[in-house]
Write a protein that holds these residues in place. Structure first.
Motif, PDB file in Angstrom:
ATOM      1  N   GLY A 282       0.828  -1.217   0.000  1.00  0.00           N
ATOM      2  CA  GLY A 282       0.000   0.000   0.000  1.00  0.00           C
ATOM      3  C   GLY A 282       0.847   1.245   0.000  1.00  0.00           C
ATOM      4  O   GLY A 282       2.035   1.208   0.329  1.00  0.00           O
ATOM      5  N   LYS A 283       0.225   2.345  -0.396  1.00  0.00           N
ATOM      6  CA  LYS A 283       0.993   3.580  -0.541  1.00  0.00           C
ATOM      7  C   LYS A 283       0.866   4.526   0.655  1.00  0.00           C
ATOM      8  O   LYS A 283       1.627   5.461   0.805  1.00  0.00           O
ATOM      9  N   GLY A 284      -0.124   4.304   1.520  1.00  0.00           N
ATOM     10  CA  GLY A 284      -0.280   5.157   2.691  1.00  0.00           C
ATOM     11  C   GLY A 284      -0.512   6.610   2.338  1.00  0.00           C
ATOM     12  O   GLY A 284       0.026   7.513   2.969  1.00  0.00           O
ATOM     13  N   THR A 285      -1.354   6.848   1.307  1.00  0.00           N
ATOM     14  CA  THR A 285      -1.560   8.228   0.822  1.00  0.00           C
ATOM     15  C   THR A 285      -2.092   9.163   1.910  1.00  0.00           C
ATOM     16  O   THR A 285      -1.783  10.343   1.899  1.00  0.00           O
TER      17      THR A 285
ATOM     18  N   THR B 170       4.804   8.960   4.566  1.00  0.00           N
ATOM     19  CA  THR B 170       4.911   7.768   3.725  1.00  0.00           C
ATOM     20  C   THR B 170       5.617   8.018   2.377  1.00  0.00           C
ATOM     21  O   THR B 170       5.726   7.106   1.575  1.00  0.00           O
ATOM     22  N   HIS B 171       6.071   9.256   2.135  1.00  0.00           N
ATOM     23  CA  HIS B 171       6.911   9.452   0.950  1.00  0.00           C
ATOM     24  C   HIS B 171       8.248   8.737   1.160  1.00  0.00           C
ATOM     25  O   HIS B 171       8.897   8.292   0.237  1.00  0.00           O
ATOM     26  N   THR B 172       8.654   8.695   2.432  1.00  0.00           N
ATOM     27  CA  THR B 172       9.979   8.136   2.716  1.00  0.00           C
ATOM     28  C   THR B 172       9.954   6.843   3.515  1.00  0.00           C
ATOM     29  O   THR B 172      10.962   6.165   3.605  1.00  0.00           O
ATOM     30  N   SER B 173       8.812   6.526   4.133  1.00  0.00           N
ATOM     31  CA  SER B 173       8.824   5.253   4.866  1.00  0.00           C
ATOM     32  C   SER B 173       7.455   4.578   4.856  1.00  0.00           C
ATOM     33  O   SER B 173       6.446   5.202   4.552  1.00  0.00           O
ATOM     34  N   ALA B 174       7.466   3.300   5.189  1.00  0.00           N
ATOM     35  CA  ALA B 174       6.238   2.497   5.145  1.00  0.00           C
ATOM     36  C   ALA B 174       5.314   2.883   6.293  1.00  0.00           C
ATOM     37  O   ALA B 174       5.763   3.081   7.419  1.00  0.00           O
ATOM     38  N   LYS B 175       4.009   2.966   5.995  1.00  0.00           N
ATOM     39  CA  LYS B 175       3.062   3.358   7.051  1.00  0.00           C
ATOM     40  C   LYS B 175       3.052   2.340   8.193  1.00  0.00           C
ATOM     41  O   LYS B 175       2.819   2.692   9.335  1.00  0.00           O
ATOM     42  N   GLN B 176       3.331   1.082   7.861  1.00  0.00           N
ATOM     43  CA  GLN B 176       3.288   0.045   8.900  1.00  0.00           C
ATOM     44  C   GLN B 176       4.465   0.152   9.867  1.00  0.00           C
ATOM     45  O   GLN B 176       4.499  -0.519  10.886  1.00  0.00           O
ATOM     46  N   LEU B 177       5.452   0.987   9.526  1.00  0.00           N
ATOM     47  CA  LEU B 177       6.622   1.082  10.408  1.00  0.00           C
ATOM     48  C   LEU B 177       6.627   2.345  11.270  1.00  0.00           C
ATOM     49  O   LEU B 177       7.558   2.582  12.035  1.00  0.00           O
ATOM     50  N   VAL B 178       5.578   3.151  11.150  1.00  0.00           N
ATOM     51  CA  VAL B 178       5.488   4.323  12.037  1.00  0.00           C
ATOM     52  C   VAL B 178       5.369   3.792  13.465  1.00  0.00           C
ATOM     53  O   VAL B 178       4.577   2.889  13.731  1.00  0.00           O
ATOM     54  N   PRO B 179       6.187   4.296  14.393  1.00  0.00           N
ATOM     55  CA  PRO B 179       6.096   3.762  15.760  1.00  0.00           C
ATOM     56  C   PRO B 179       4.915   4.296  16.557  1.00  0.00           C
ATOM     57  O   PRO B 179       4.613   5.476  16.523  1.00  0.00           O
ATOM     58  N   ILE B 180       4.267   3.389  17.242  1.00  0.00           N
ATOM     59  CA  ILE B 180       3.219   3.714  18.209  1.00  0.00           C
ATOM     60  C   ILE B 180       3.815   3.332  19.559  1.00  0.00           C
ATOM     61  O   ILE B 180       4.215   2.181  19.745  1.00  0.00           O
TER      62      ILE B 180
ATOM     63  N   HIS C   5       9.256  -2.675   0.296  1.00  0.00           N
ATOM     64  CA  HIS C   5       9.694  -4.018   0.722  1.00  0.00           C
ATOM     65  C   HIS C   5      11.032  -4.033   1.447  1.00  0.00           C
ATOM     66  O   HIS C   5      11.206  -4.732   2.430  1.00  0.00           O
ATOM     67  N   SER C   6      12.004  -3.201   0.981  1.00  0.00           N
ATOM     68  CA  SER C   6      13.341  -3.310   1.586  1.00  0.00           C
ATOM     69  C   SER C   6      13.306  -2.828   3.043  1.00  0.00           C
ATOM     70  O   SER C   6      13.970  -3.416   3.917  1.00  0.00           O
ATOM     71  N   GLU C   7      12.510  -1.798   3.285  1.00  0.00           N
ATOM     72  CA  GLU C   7      12.405  -1.289   4.647  1.00  0.00           C
ATOM     73  C   GLU C   7      11.731  -2.290   5.589  1.00  0.00           C
ATOM     74  O   GLU C   7      12.150  -2.491   6.731  1.00  0.00           O
ATOM     75  N   ILE C   8      10.666  -2.927   5.069  1.00  0.00           N
ATOM     76  CA  ILE C   8       9.946  -3.919   5.886  1.00  0.00           C
ATOM     77  C   ILE C   8      10.886  -5.093   6.185  1.00  0.00           C
ATOM     78  O   ILE C   8      11.001  -5.537   7.335  1.00  0.00           O
ATOM     79  N   LYS C   9      11.588  -5.543   5.138  1.00  0.00           N
ATOM     80  CA  LYS C   9      12.504  -6.686   5.336  1.00  0.00           C
ATOM     81  C   LYS C   9      13.605  -6.330   6.325  1.00  0.00           C
ATOM     82  O   LYS C   9      13.974  -7.140   7.167  1.00  0.00           O
TER      83      LYS C   9
ATOM     84  N   ILE D 115       5.740  14.576  13.991  1.00  0.00           N
ATOM     85  CA  ILE D 115       6.959  15.195  13.460  1.00  0.00           C
ATOM     86  C   ILE D 115       7.805  14.064  12.888  1.00  0.00           C
ATOM     87  O   ILE D 115       8.133  13.118  13.589  1.00  0.00           O
ATOM     88  N   GLY D 116       8.136  14.147  11.623  1.00  0.00           N
ATOM     89  CA  GLY D 116       8.854  13.070  10.929  1.00  0.00           C
ATOM     90  C   GLY D 116      10.304  12.917  11.342  1.00  0.00           C
ATOM     91  O   GLY D 116      10.811  13.667  12.182  1.00  0.00           O
ATOM     92  N   GLN D 117      10.980  11.954  10.729  1.00  0.00           N
ATOM     93  CA  GLN D 117      12.392  11.711  11.023  1.00  0.00           C
ATOM     94  C   GLN D 117      13.256  12.866  10.537  1.00  0.00           C
ATOM     95  O   GLN D 117      12.976  13.460   9.505  1.00  0.00           O
ATOM     96  N   ASN D 118      14.319  13.139  11.257  1.00  0.00           N
ATOM     97  CA  ASN D 118      15.306  14.172  10.874  1.00  0.00           C
ATOM     98  C   ASN D 118      14.667  15.538  10.640  1.00  0.00           C
ATOM     99  O   ASN D 118      15.180  16.331   9.858  1.00  0.00           O
ATOM    100  N   ALA D 119      13.539  15.804  11.291  1.00  0.00           N
ATOM    101  CA  ALA D 119      12.858  17.092  11.088  1.00  0.00           C
ATOM    102  C   ALA D 119      13.338  18.106  12.128  1.00  0.00           C
ATOM    103  O   ALA D 119      13.794  17.732  13.207  1.00  0.00           O
ATOM    104  N   THR D 120      13.262  19.373  11.770  1.00  0.00           N
ATOM    105  CA  THR D 120      13.662  20.434  12.702  1.00  0.00           C
ATOM    106  C   THR D 120      12.532  21.439  12.822  1.00  0.00           C
ATOM    107  O   THR D 120      12.009  21.903  11.812  1.00  0.00           O
ATOM    108  N   VAL D 121      12.159  21.766  14.060  1.00  0.00           N
ATOM    109  CA  VAL D 121      11.164  22.821  14.296  1.00  0.00           C
ATOM    110  C   VAL D 121      11.825  23.764  15.290  1.00  0.00           C
ATOM    111  O   VAL D 121      12.085  23.390  16.433  1.00  0.00           O
ATOM    112  N   ILE D 122      12.189  24.978  14.848  1.00  0.00           N
ATOM    113  CA  ILE D 122      12.894  25.901  15.747  1.00  0.00           C
ATOM    114  C   ILE D 122      12.330  27.313  15.642  1.00  0.00           C
ATOM    115  O   ILE D 122      11.758  27.686  14.624  1.00  0.00           O
ATOM    116  N   LYS D 123      12.559  28.066  16.709  1.00  0.00           N
ATOM    117  CA  LYS D 123      12.156  29.475  16.661  1.00  0.00           C
ATOM    118  C   LYS D 123      13.334  30.232  16.076  1.00  0.00           C
ATOM    119  O   LYS D 123      14.488  29.990  16.419  1.00  0.00           O
ATOM    120  N   SER D 124      13.012  31.150  15.179  1.00  0.00           N
ATOM    121  CA  SER D 124      14.104  31.903  14.579  1.00  0.00           C
ATOM    122  C   SER D 124      14.006  33.338  15.055  1.00  0.00           C
ATOM    123  O   SER D 124      12.916  33.894  15.219  1.00  0.00           O
TER     124      SER D 124
END
Ligand code: G1P
Length: 353
Positions: A9-12, A18-28, A57-61, A324-333
């Motif tokens: 599935g695409k996890g739209t 889900t552009h970069t990772s499988a929806k089934q691997l999001v941690p809960i 597939h490669s990420e799931i494996k 908030i996704g992986q490697n994301a930055t949220v900062i006050k400027s």
């Protein structure tokens, strides 16, 4: 008895994550959704598991491997495109052979697992068994109409649902399902629907029995559902501290602090999970928040949110109900002019006050 876990599935509805990772691997609660399903299968004493995989597939494996971490024997079954749940069954016929099997959608989470569901199937020996749960928006699911405790009709995402009983993404079948999936035609969304395949069994007078879930169930296809699933899982955690908490910090309620995490001058109000090697400094982390590994939170407040690996949140007053996704930055400027400066991925959503 075998198990078939659907992890394509695409996890739209979860873009951009889900552009970069499988929806089934999001941690809960800091554990990939898929792992809860694999644990439930292992607990029901099923060993042979086929995992249907697509583009991710490669990420799931890489994260599931051969399944030995759960005592399972995993076979990967590639699906060339997300052509529907019944299509996934069709391409898995060689793997299933003549066995009965439980089909488990990899983004579904069930509080009470599947043991009693499997036991029920083995005792009653129907041709198929479906799992149902009452929901407030049945039009978003497959819906069952029952009559005298029997399944009368199933409809996929009906505009006018005949009941509030949604089809949970866990099903049990004997070999007759292969006849059904070979006979049905693609739906309006151009998928071979498992709902139509089960309706075929009902029309052919095969036995299809319903089983209503007692504990909570979540299909984690959307952000609100992910946050809700995270809340439900965190509600039952037991506190544990494998990291360090300085004397200026205050920990309230059920909080898990994983290995090498550091809490400095902060207040953590559980239920909360703080992942390995994460640093929480001069911050407030409120109820129902999961912070994954290697993340930094400094001078900020975060509540009812999921923060993924390697992210950084700094000098931000309050973040709520966010993913908030992986490697994301949220900062006050502090640079002028004072404005929102944003670089976000495709199909993202930002809400500002
Ligand atoms: C699928 C099924 C639907 C079921 C749901 C449960 O929907 O088609 O009948 O209720 O899973 O998670 P999808 O998530 O593919 O829209």
């Amino acid at each position: 008895m075998k198990a078939l876990v659907l992890s394509g599935g695409k996890g739209t509805r979860l873009r951009p994550i889900t552009h970069t990772s499988a929806k089934q691997l999001v941690p809960i609660a800091n554990k990939p959704i898929l792992f809860y399903g694999l644990e439930a299968i292992a607990k029901a004493r099923i060993v042979k598991v086929g995992i249907v995989v697509g583009d991710t597939h490669s990420e799931i494996k890489a994260s599931v491997g051969n399944g030995s971490a759960w005592g399972l024997k995993v076979t990967y079954i590639p699906q060339e495109a997300p052509l529907g749940l019944a299509h996934a069954v069709k391409i898995s016929q060689n793997f299933i052979g003549r066995d009965n099997f439980v089909m488990f959608l990899g983004d579904n989470l069930l509080r009470d697992g599947i043991e009693s569901f499997v036991k029920d199937f083995e005792e009653k020996r129907p041709n198929a068994q479906i799992l149902l749960a009452p929901v407030s928006h049945p039009e978003q699911f497959g819906v069952a109409e029952l009559s005298h405790g029997k399944v009368k009709r199933l409809e996929e995402k009906p505009k006018k649902p005949k009941s509030n009983l949604a089809l949970v993404g866990v099903y049990m079948f004997d070999s007759h399902i292969f006849e059904a999936v070979s006979k049905i035609k693609p739906s309006r969304r151009n998928e071979l629907e498992i709902t139509d395949a089960i309706q075929y069994l009902i029309d052919k007078k095969y036995t299809v029995t319903p089983h209503v879930v007692t504990g909570w169930w979540k299909d984690t296809g959307k952000l609100e559902d992910l946050l809700e699933a995270n809340r439900l899982v965190l509600e039952s955690i037991k506190p544990r501290n494998g990291g360090t908490v300085d004397s200026k910090s205050k920990i309230e309620g059920n909080v898990i602090i994983e290995k090498n995490a550091k809490i400095l001058g902060s207040r953590i109000r559980g239920p909360v999970m703080i992942g390995e090697h994460s640093v929480i400094k001069n911050s407030y982390v409120g109820p129902y928040t999961s912070v994954y590994h290697h993340t930094t939170l400094e001078n900020c407040e975060v509540e009812h949110s999921i923060v993924l690996e390697n992210s950084r949140i700094e000098n931000v007053r309050r973040i709520e109900s966010s993913l908030i996704g992986q490697n994301a930055t949220v900062i006050k400027s502090s640079s002028q002019p004072s404005a929102y400066r944003i670089m976000i991925g495709d199909s993202s959503r930002v809400e500002v006050p």
